[in-house]
Design an enzyme around this catalytic site. Structure first.
Site, PDB file in Angstrom:
ATOM      1  N   CYS A 111     -17.993  13.433  65.100  1.00  0.00           N
ATOM      2  CA  CYS A 111     -18.565  13.173  63.764  1.00  0.00           C
ATOM      3  C   CYS A 111     -18.471  14.482  62.998  1.00  0.00           C
ATOM      4  CB  CYS A 111     -20.016  12.730  63.872  1.00  0.00           C
ATOM      5  SG  CYS A 111     -20.270  11.313  64.951  1.00  0.00           S
ATOM      6  N   LYS A 117     -18.838  22.681  61.594  1.00  0.00           N
ATOM      7  CA  LYS A 117     -18.807  22.973  63.034  1.00  0.00           C
ATOM      8  C   LYS A 117     -17.380  22.910  63.564  1.00  0.00           C
ATOM      9  CE  LYS A 117     -23.517  21.396  63.377  1.00  0.00           C
ATOM     10  NZ  LYS A 117     -23.569  20.484  62.196  1.00  0.00           N
ATOM     11  N   ASP A 179     -22.110  15.389  66.772  1.00  0.00           N
ATOM     12  CA  ASP A 179     -23.101  15.796  65.769  1.00  0.00           C
ATOM     13  C   ASP A 179     -23.430  14.546  64.952  1.00  0.00           C
ATOM     14  OD1 ASP A 179     -24.687  17.610  64.371  1.00  0.00           O
ATOM     15  OD2 ASP A 179     -23.086  18.126  62.974  1.00  0.00           O
ATOM     16  N   CYS A 230     -30.209  16.721  63.269  1.00  0.00           N
ATOM     17  CA  CYS A 230     -31.081  17.581  62.465  1.00  0.00           C
ATOM     18  C   CYS A 230     -32.366  16.823  62.146  1.00  0.00           C
ATOM     19  CB  CYS A 230     -30.375  18.073  61.208  1.00  0.00           C
ATOM     20  SG  CYS A 230     -29.727  16.780  60.167  1.00  0.00           S
TER      21      CYS A 230
END
Ligand SMILES: C[S@@+](CC[C@H](N)C(=O)[O-])C[C@H]1O[C@@H](n2cnc3c(N)ncnc32)[C@H](O)[C@@H]1O
Lengths: 305, 171
Positions: A111, A117, A179, A230
């Site tokens: 993702c 990242k 992620d 997150c």
């Protein structure tokens, strides 16, 4: 004092210092940039930012990344256009060192958009080897391409696919980063609206579980999988990892997700009466007041067989 | 270095010879600059450059592989901004060193005027690399005029800075 979203009050029992947590959430978030060491040295980036009247402070745990005051606009600068650095929240720098990609390996970022990242992975691999950066959203995939182009990355392939159904013949990969999309509660300091999202919605958790399960399936035995969100919501964090751990049994285990110089809390081993695998303690919970950042969660897994 | 079997499976490999020759003729970039990389063509209009040890999947079909290198099927192939920034340091011809005001114009997608003394390494109308403080900013198009020339900024919109707030010149 502004009211905190009601959704957050359920974390009272699991935050070490509630007052500090609430206080941190009300402060604006510092800006963070990291050096693209393919193009510049940390000293050059620091000097360039200082020449622009900004005041970069090296991070305690990473000297090639710098913290700037909340209202800084490091994107509108020459060194940014030249790809000397990337602008990204401090917590978003945690997963890639834990993934620890090596030059020449095959890495999957399931993702990946908008690619912050992915870029860290590609840079750590010295611009060699294979990073496959996937996302399901075509508009966001375009932003990912923008990141690749500005930073000069020569080792990334982008794909547009549902990560939960990512073709098996594309594997195996040495390491996989997952992620996942999440309720984003940890972004509260940047965007107060995020807390309206329903944290831990079953459909969302099902999606996250499917993505992590696919990531493990695509990883070679002996390889590493890093799962990140997150959000504070245990349903999207420890519970997802617990479900996937159970499904894989002895073929999958948790490694300690710890970073020297960065304060985190161990993952939960119990939530709402559900007992989780004791090794979930090895995952990392990041509360905003611990390092003056956003909120985050990381789990590092190793596929055994 | 040759392309990996995985790369050959995943995408059309391009013979780089004519492109490297063109870049050497126009910009003086030695073909050895690209040692260790392979040119591929995942779509129709663009050639990409990727590290030679790259092993992408054939499925899902790659959207992009590496960095955009050249737009082809134009009268002259156009070097991408990303490739200009990455490899422009190796160029010796058709390079223009700019002052702050010119570089600012280029990065905000406005044309600028180049003085004759800035064009000593230019061979005529066509693509040029625009440099500032030794960094290649991207690709311009030079139109020679009586005194000097006009340089059109070929910077894509997505790379452009906001003319209202972006400043290089010191007041
Ligand atoms: C937290 S963001 C990723 C941020 C990114 N890793 C970075 O560092 O820039 C989550 C991403 O997952 C994508 N996404 C959501 N569902 C997906 C799915 N089923 N398969 C693949 N990507 C998905 C979203 O489009 C979004 O870009």
């Amino acid at each position: 004092m502004e009211r905190l979203p009601a959704a957050f009050t359920r974390y009272r029992a699991i935050v070490d210092d509630w007052e500090a947590f609430v206080e941190a959430l009300r402060r604006p978030l510092p800006v963070c940039v990291w050096t693209n060491t393919l193009r510049a040295t940390p000293a050059q980036v620091k000097a360039a930012l200082e020449a622009e009247g900004l005041r970069p402070e090296p991070l305690a745990w990473r000297r090639d990344a710098f913290r700037l005051p909340p209202d800084s606009q490091p994107g509108n600068r020459l060194a940014y256009v030249l790809g000397h650095y990337h602008v990204q929240e401090e917590v978003s720098l945690l997963p890639v060192p834990l993934l620890d990609p090596q030059p020449g390996e095959r890495i999957l970022d399931l993702c990946a958009a908008p690619g912050g990242k992915t870029a860290q992975i590609a840079v750590r691999m010295q611009n060699r080897g294979t990073v496959v950066a996937n996302d399901r959203n075509p508009l966001r995939l375009r932003q990912l391409s923008g990141t690749i182009e500005r930073l000069g990355l020569l080792n990334v392939t982008t794909t547009l696919h549902d990560g939960a159904d990512f073709p098996l013949e594309s594997g195996p990969f040495d390491r996989v980063l997952v992620d996942v999309p999440c309720s984003c509660e940890g972004n509260f300091r940047k965007d107060q609206k995020v807390a309206d999202a329903f944290a831990g919605a079953p459909e969302l958790c099902g999606q996250q579980t499917a993505l992590l399960h696919r990531a493990v399936t695509l990883c070679r035995p002996g390889g590493r999988i890093v799962y990140a969100t997150c959000t504070f919501a245990p349903e999207e964090n420890e519970l997802v990892v617990d479900t996937v751990l159970r499904r894989w049994g002895t073929a999958l285990r948790l490694l300690p997700a710890r970073i020297e110089g960065f304060r985190g809390s161990p993952g939960l081993t119990e939530w709402n009466g559900r007992r989780l695998h004791p090794s979930l303690e090895r995952t990392l919970r990041v509360w905003p007041h611990l390092n003056d950042t956003g909120g985050f969660f990381v789990a590092v897994l190793e596929r055994q067989a | 270095m040759n392309a990996t079997p995985e790369l050959q499976q995943a995408v059309k490999i391009v013979d780089p010879t004519p492109y490297f020759r063109y870049l050497e003729e126009r910009f003086g970039i030695p073909p050895a600059t690209f040692d260790g990389y392979v040119l591929v063509q995942p779509g129709r209009k663009k050639v990409y450059i990727v590290t030679a040890d790259h092993r992408p999947p054939a499925r899902p079909r790659p959207r992009t592989i590496g960095l955009p290198f050249l737009r082809i099927y134009l009268k002259f192939p156009k070097l991408s901004t990303a490739a200009a920034q990455q490899f422009g340091h190796a160029a010796t011809r058709n390079v223009i060193d700019t002052d702050p005001a010119q570089a600012e114009a280029f990065l905000t997608r406005r044309d600028f005027h180049a003085r004759p003394t800035q064009l000593t390494r230019c061979t005529g109308r066509g693509y040029v690399l625009v440099r500032y403080q030794g960094h290649t900013l991207g690709v311009g198009f030079l139109v020679p005029e009586d005194a000097g020339g006009r340089v059109e900024s070929m910077l894509p919109k997505s790379w452009a800075r906001d003319p209202d707030s972006f400043r290089l010149s010191v007041e």
